[in-house]
Scaffold this motif. Structure first.
Motif, mmCIF file in Angstrom:
data_model
loop_
_atom_site.group_PDB
_atom_site.id
_atom_site.type_symbol
_atom_site.label_atom_id
_atom_site.label_comp_id
_atom_site.label_asym_id
_atom_site.label_seq_id
_atom_site.Cartn_x
_atom_site.Cartn_y
_atom_site.Cartn_z
ATOM 1 N N LEU A 19 0.774 -1.376 0.099
ATOM 2 C CA LEU A 19 0.211 -0.093 -0.065
ATOM 3 C C LEU A 19 0.740 1.222 0.556
ATOM 4 N N GLY A 20 0.591 2.520 -0.694
ATOM 5 C CA GLY A 20 0.924 3.457 -0.644
ATOM 6 C C GLY A 20 0.623 4.219 -1.795
ATOM 7 N N PRO A 21 1.158 5.599 -2.199
ATOM 8 C CA PRO A 21 0.497 6.420 -3.256
ATOM 9 C C PRO A 21 1.292 5.996 -4.157
ATOM 10 N N THR A 22 0.576 7.134 -5.142
ATOM 11 C CA THR A 22 1.541 6.774 -6.454
ATOM 12 C C THR A 22 2.741 7.036 -6.657
ATOM 13 N N ASN A 23 3.323 6.548 -8.020
ATOM 14 C CA ASN A 23 4.464 6.353 -7.527
ATOM 15 C C ASN A 23 5.562 6.291 -6.760
ATOM 16 N N THR A 24 4.902 5.040 -6.119
ATOM 17 C CA THR A 24 5.989 4.257 -5.489
ATOM 18 C C THR A 24 6.590 2.832 -5.980
ATOM 19 N N GLY A 25 6.199 2.561 -7.496
ATOM 20 C CA GLY A 25 6.610 1.585 -7.535
ATOM 21 C C GLY A 25 5.802 0.341 -7.812
ATOM 22 N N LYS A 26 4.705 -0.046 -7.341
ATOM 23 C CA LYS A 26 4.344 -1.211 -6.813
ATOM 24 C C LYS A 26 4.076 -1.802 -7.717
ATOM 25 N N THR A 27 3.465 -1.053 -8.946
ATOM 26 C CA THR A 27 3.342 -2.118 -9.842
ATOM 27 C C THR A 27 4.575 -2.795 -10.505
ATOM 28 N N HIS A 28 5.278 -1.963 -10.415
ATOM 29 C CA HIS A 28 6.956 -2.777 -10.890
ATOM 30 C C HIS A 28 6.812 -3.523 -10.276
ATOM 31 N N ASP A 102 -4.253 -5.142 -8.787
ATOM 32 C CA ASP A 102 -3.708 -3.102 -8.764
ATOM 33 C C ASP A 102 -4.020 -2.480 -8.467
ATOM 34 N N GLU A 103 -4.521 -1.769 -7.884
ATOM 35 C CA GLU A 103 -5.316 -0.518 -7.442
ATOM 36 C C GLU A 103 -6.921 -1.717 -6.628
ATOM 37 N N THR A 136 -6.058 3.818 1.796
ATOM 38 C CA THR A 136 -7.205 3.591 2.171
ATOM 39 C C THR A 136 -7.697 2.460 2.445
ATOM 40 N N ILE A 137 -7.631 1.481 1.969
ATOM 41 C CA ILE A 137 -8.020 0.551 1.986
ATOM 42 C C ILE A 137 -7.241 -0.487 3.286
ATOM 43 N N ARG A 138 -6.463 -0.025 3.591
ATOM 44 C CA ARG A 138 -5.713 -0.599 5.126
ATOM 45 C C ARG A 138 -6.198 -1.005 5.832
ATOM 46 N N PRO A 139 -7.463 -0.795 6.801
ATOM 47 C CA PRO A 139 -8.785 -1.054 7.678
ATOM 48 C C PRO A 139 -9.067 -2.870 6.240
ATOM 49 N N VAL A 140 -9.847 -1.977 5.460
ATOM 50 C CA VAL A 140 -10.880 -3.257 5.328
ATOM 51 C C VAL A 140 -9.885 -4.832 4.797
ATOM 52 N N ILE A 141 -8.444 -4.420 4.785
ATOM 53 C CA ILE A 141 -8.040 -5.753 4.517
ATOM 54 C C ILE A 141 -7.022 -6.155 5.947
ATOM 55 N N ASP A 151 2.532 -4.467 4.091
ATOM 56 C CA ASP A 151 3.556 -3.486 3.373
ATOM 57 C C ASP A 151 3.277 -2.275 3.015
ATOM 58 N N ARG A 152 4.071 -0.731 3.131
ATOM 59 C CA ARG A 152 3.712 0.031 3.551
ATOM 60 C C ARG A 152 5.023 0.905 2.485
ATOM 61 N N HIS A 153 4.531 1.601 1.717
ATOM 62 C CA HIS A 153 5.960 2.326 0.334
ATOM 63 C C HIS A 153 6.200 3.500 0.118
ATOM 64 N N PRO A 154 6.768 4.273 0.829
ATOM 65 C CA PRO A 154 6.897 5.872 0.589
ATOM 66 C C PRO A 154 6.864 6.217 -0.689
ATOM 67 N N ARG A 155 6.392 6.524 -1.495
ATOM 68 C CA ARG A 155 6.625 7.976 -2.527
ATOM 69 C C ARG A 155 8.138 8.205 -2.980
ATOM 70 N N LEU A 156 8.622 8.019 -4.108
ATOM 71 C CA LEU A 156 9.624 7.653 -4.479
ATOM 72 C C LEU A 156 10.712 9.083 -4.815
ATOM 73 N N SER A 157 9.293 10.403 -4.713
ATOM 74 C CA SER A 157 9.329 11.911 -5.094
ATOM 75 C C SER A 157 8.326 12.384 -4.580
ATOM 76 N N GLN A 158 8.868 14.202 -4.652
ATOM 77 C CA GLN A 158 8.099 14.400 -4.110
ATOM 78 C C GLN A 158 6.655 15.352 -4.783
ATOM 79 N N LEU A 159 5.675 15.517 -4.398
ATOM 80 C CA LEU A 159 4.346 16.101 -4.617
ATOM 81 C C LEU A 159 4.668 17.272 -4.073
ATOM 82 N N ARG A 160 3.683 18.744 -4.791
ATOM 83 C CA ARG A 160 3.728 19.964 -4.151
ATOM 84 C C ARG A 160 2.127 20.094 -5.102
ATOM 85 N N GLY A 161 2.184 21.447 -4.312
ATOM 86 C CA GLY A 161 0.841 22.078 -4.830
ATOM 87 C C GLY A 161 1.127 23.173 -5.033
#
Length: 807
Positions: A19-28, A102-103, A136-141, A151-161
């Motif tokens: 689990l984690g945000p986009t661009n964490t390399g999960k699919t890869h 995935d997803e 967000t799906i963690r409690p359900v699982i 298994d949590r993974h952080p985003r590989l890069s920064q995302l800024r508004g």
């Protein structure tokens, strides 16, 4: 176990939730892990993404070892080691060492969620299973799969508004996200005028067209992309900035604000690997609230509390159609699971099951199971007037005939009609949607003769249409002088900084002054006047105008006072019409697109006002069967044949009937209708909505207020007259309440003749005065039987009371 790190080579881990945000390399990571096993299967949320992963995996291990399975494409070598699939198409009955989905947070999706939930509960690899998705799906699982390793993974890069930016301020390598085709086209046109062009990515594009558009962008021939939220599901592109042109979307049920997690999913496409990204809104939208920006940047969102569920396919009951429907309506076994409320295959099953010819053929387990398979043919075309159900009914009829195959000549006729690369973008996209249906059908080898031939045929047609569509998109949204660099499919050249191209967009004011817009725009040909000031002000006034400012005449023309603006045309269904502009070319493309968007919204409001009696809060208290009946009435603009809702009517409780009556719904022996929609302006609006859905040049007349019968146009599908409130019987289209009145009169005569010496009764001549039909023609059209000059009731007693006594 939270935070556990899975290292390559760890055997027998079991179930892992990555689990984690986009661009964490999960699919890869999942792909790499799958290739470490002897066999594996991965389910992906989009056909486009499945094709992308298939290309990556087959490039690694060879096509002979990799199968691609989606609804419309099956490439299965004799002995594949790895299966790349859409989640719905995963052959989960096959044993593989490694399985991944995935997803997985899409288990909460209103329409598709039950498939993802089923995979979460039941799909397993023999050695290892991975579920990738948002935090967000963690409690359900944790509740449904308590043994899973999180298994949590952080985003590989920064995302800024980055606040809010104007179109001219957007940097190169920006993806602008909108949520309707018209909005995507408008933005792409504005980018063509100001910045040289844009690639366009829509979920409805074929993989071939989408890949060509992405290649145009990746090669640097254009520096901008305009896309729907299709890019939010893992499609990999070099995007530095994501700009939201809208924060609302239509989700198949309602137009609503995007949820924070959805915004984050899309915004996360900015940046790739270790390259940082940014997101913003597109002016005039204000900046996102600081709290929301912080949530997206830090990936903190509210957790899911429920996921959507339906009986697992292995537990469906196929002894009869009624048993199948009942098993699909079975309540979830846990509070965490919510029964799916809107599923296209189930709605199709209910409609088909109401047809007598289907009922006669769907006898026995094999026939019912085949019917369910046919119901799962997706409605890629989004047809109105039950066209999709009509098609599936014909497919089922042929498959249950003596040949048990589809007629090759019949298929050839329909595929040949769409094998035509002429036409504009809309026409080509419609043809691609149609050929997707036949591609899906051709992949059911047991249904057709020479499956390989038809698969190659439909693939070739889709490829030709896709290439033509790509050419039209480039021609429309890319300036010729802006097409630079290597060929679209060649290697990407290094990107060079480019100054924004700013163009003054103005109109030919002398031409306007001499034409019909002079008074409207109050053009003054004074030196130094800025082009476009006055027309922009008028357009903004029109866009902001209240609903009451616009009217539609009996020909379907939408007007602002005396000025004709557009014309109602076919949308995805009867209750969602579109509007094409007929306003002059003096206004620019951007202004025209804004006006069109406003008029489409107005047209949708027109349909909503018509159907307001069916959208009262009372419907929340109805059972699912009664809500299904309401849905059918909405799609039929307030009138349906009773037989179309036979299954729901059998299960209606007394409370449902009282609530339906309070909504103004009349349930008769032959028809179900709303009397309030058979009068005055409501009847006129129905006629206009039906007209809009018909082919160009084919019309139904707007009935006069006193009309009780019409002579139907032979070129019009009888279903259109039912939607008008005048179902066709014999040579007349009779108003629904008149049908019931005449039928009740005949039944009264039959009942009065029960004690007579001679069975049956004679028809009273006065019936002709009520309908304009010969009395014997009318009686036969209603199913009454003549014997020796006397008339007898239909064989099937349709009245609710008799039906209940039979049970």
């Amino acid at each position: 176990m939270h935070g556990h790190v899975i290292t390559p080579g760890t055997p027998g881990v079991g179930v892992v939730a990555m689990l984690g945000p986009t661009n964490t390399g999960k699919t890869h990571r999942a792909i790499e892990r799958m290739l470490e096993h002897r066999t594996g299967m991965i389910g992906l949320p989009l056909r486009l993404l499945a094709r992308e992963v298939y290309d990556r995996v087959s490039a690694r291990v060879g096509e002979s070892r990799v199968a691609l399975v989606t609804g419309e494409e099956k490439r299965i070598p004799p002995h594949p080691s790895y299966w790349v699939c859409t989640v719905e198409s995963m052959p989960v009955e096959r044993e593989v060492d490694f399985l991944a989905v995935d997803e997985i947070q899409l288990a909460a999706h209103r329409q598709r969620g039950h498939v993802f939930t089923d995979r979460l509960l039941h799909a397993r690899g023999t050695r290892e299973t991975w579920f990738m998705g948002a935090e967000t799906i963690r409690p359900v699982i944790e509740q449904l799969v308590p043994t899973a390793v999180i298994d949590r993974h952080p985003r590989l890069s920064q995302l800024r508004g980055a606040g809010s930016m104007s179109l001219g301020a957007l940097p190169p390598r920006t993806a602008i996200v909108a949520f309707s085709t018209n909005e995507v086209y408008e933005l792409a046109e504005r980018l063509r005028q100001r910045r040289g062009g844009a690639a366009v990515v829509l979920g409805a594009l074929s993989p071939r067209t989408r890949n060509a558009q992405v290649a145009l962008y990746q090669a640097g021939e254009v520096d901008y992309m305009v896309a729907t939220d299709a890019i939010g599901m893992g499609l990999n592109m070099d995007v530095d900035t994501v700009a939201f042109a809208s924060l609302r979307k239509y989700d198949g049920h309602e137009r609503r604000e995007l949820e924070p997690a959805e915004l984050a999913q899309i915004a996360g496409r900015a940046g790739r690997a270790h390259n940082d990204g940014q997101f913003c809104t597109l002016a005039p939208l204000p900046s996102l609230p600081d709290q929301l920006v912080d949530a997206i940047e830090t990936h903190r969102f509210g957790n899911l509390s429920r996921v959507v569920w339906r009986t697992t396919p292995t537990r469906l009951q196929f002894d009869s159609v009624e048993d199948l429907i009942a098993s699909l309506r079975q309540k979830p076994p846990r509070k965490l699971l919510e029964l799916v409320r809107q599923a296209e295959d189930f709605d199709t099953l209910v409609q088909l099951a109401a047809r007598e010819q289907i009922q006669a053929r769907a006898k026995g387990r094999a026939a019912v199971e085949l019917l369910w398979q046919v119901c799962q043919i997706p409605d890629f075309r989004k047809l109105a007037l039950d066209g999709h159900v009509d098609l599936l009914a014909e497919i089922y009829r042929q498959l249950t005939s003596s040949s048990e195959r589809l007629d090759p000549d019949w298929m050839n006729q329909r595929i040949s009609r769409i094998d035509d690369t002429e036409g504009d973008i809309h026409v080509l996209m419609s043809r691609i949607a149609f050929v997707r249906t036949w591609t899906y059908v051709s992949n059911h080898r047991a249904w057709i003769v020479d499956a390989e031939h038809w698969q190659a045929r439909t693939r070739a047609v889709e490829d030709r249409l896709s290439d033509a569509l790509h050419e039209r998109l480039v021609a429309r949204f890319v300036e010729r002088e802006a097409r630079r660099g290597p060929p679209v499919h060649g290697p990407a050249r290094p990107r060079q900084p480019k100054q924004p191209k700013r163009r003054a967009v103005s109109i030919d004011r002398e031409a306007v002054a001499a034409g019909p817009f002079a008074k409207l725009l109050e053009v003054e040909l004074e030196p130094g006047q800025r082009g476009g000031e006055r027309d922009d002000a008028w357009v903004q006034e029109l866009v902001d105008a209240p609903h009451e400012r616009f009217v539609v005449d009996d020909r379907g023309n939408v007007r602002d006072g005396e000025l004709e603006l557009g014309h109602l045309v076919r949308g995805v269904d009867l209750v969602r019409p579109e509007v094409t502009l007929t306003i002059g070319e003096a206004l620019g493309a951007g202004a025209r697109a804004r006006i069109q968007r406003r008029l489409i919204a107005w047209a949708r409001d027109l349909a909503h006002e018509l159907l307001a009696p069916l959208r009262h809060n009372t419907i929340d208290a109805l059972s699912s069967d009664a809500r299904g009946l309401i849905y059918q009435l909405e799609q039929g603009l307030g009138t349906i044949h009773r037989g179309a809702a036979k299954a729901q009517l059998l299960r209606l409780a007394g409370r449902d009937r009282k609530l339906l009556t309070s909504l103004g719904v009349e349930i008769g022996a032959r028809m179900i209708w709303l009397p309030a929609l058979l009068r005055g302006e409501a009847l006129r609006v129905r006629a206009l909505l039906v007209d809009a859905a018909l082919p160009r040049g084919v019309r139904v007349e707007v009935p006069t207020p006193e009309a009780v019968a019409l002579v139907p146009n032979p070129d019009v599908n009888p279903n259109a007259y039912t939607a008008l409130g005048f179902p066709v019987f014999g040579g007349r289209a009779l108003r629904a309440d008149v049908v019931e009145r005449v039928d009740a009169m005949l039944r009264g005569l039959a009942q009065a003749s029960d004690d007579a010496d001679e069975p049956g009764f004679e028809l009273p001549p006065t019936l002709a005065d009520q309908t304009g039909m010969e009395v014997d023609e009318l009686a036969r059209a209603l199913g009454w039987v003549e014997q020796d000059g006397r008339w007898h009731p239909p064989a099937e007693p349709p009245t609710p009371s008799r039906r209940r006594r039979k049970r």
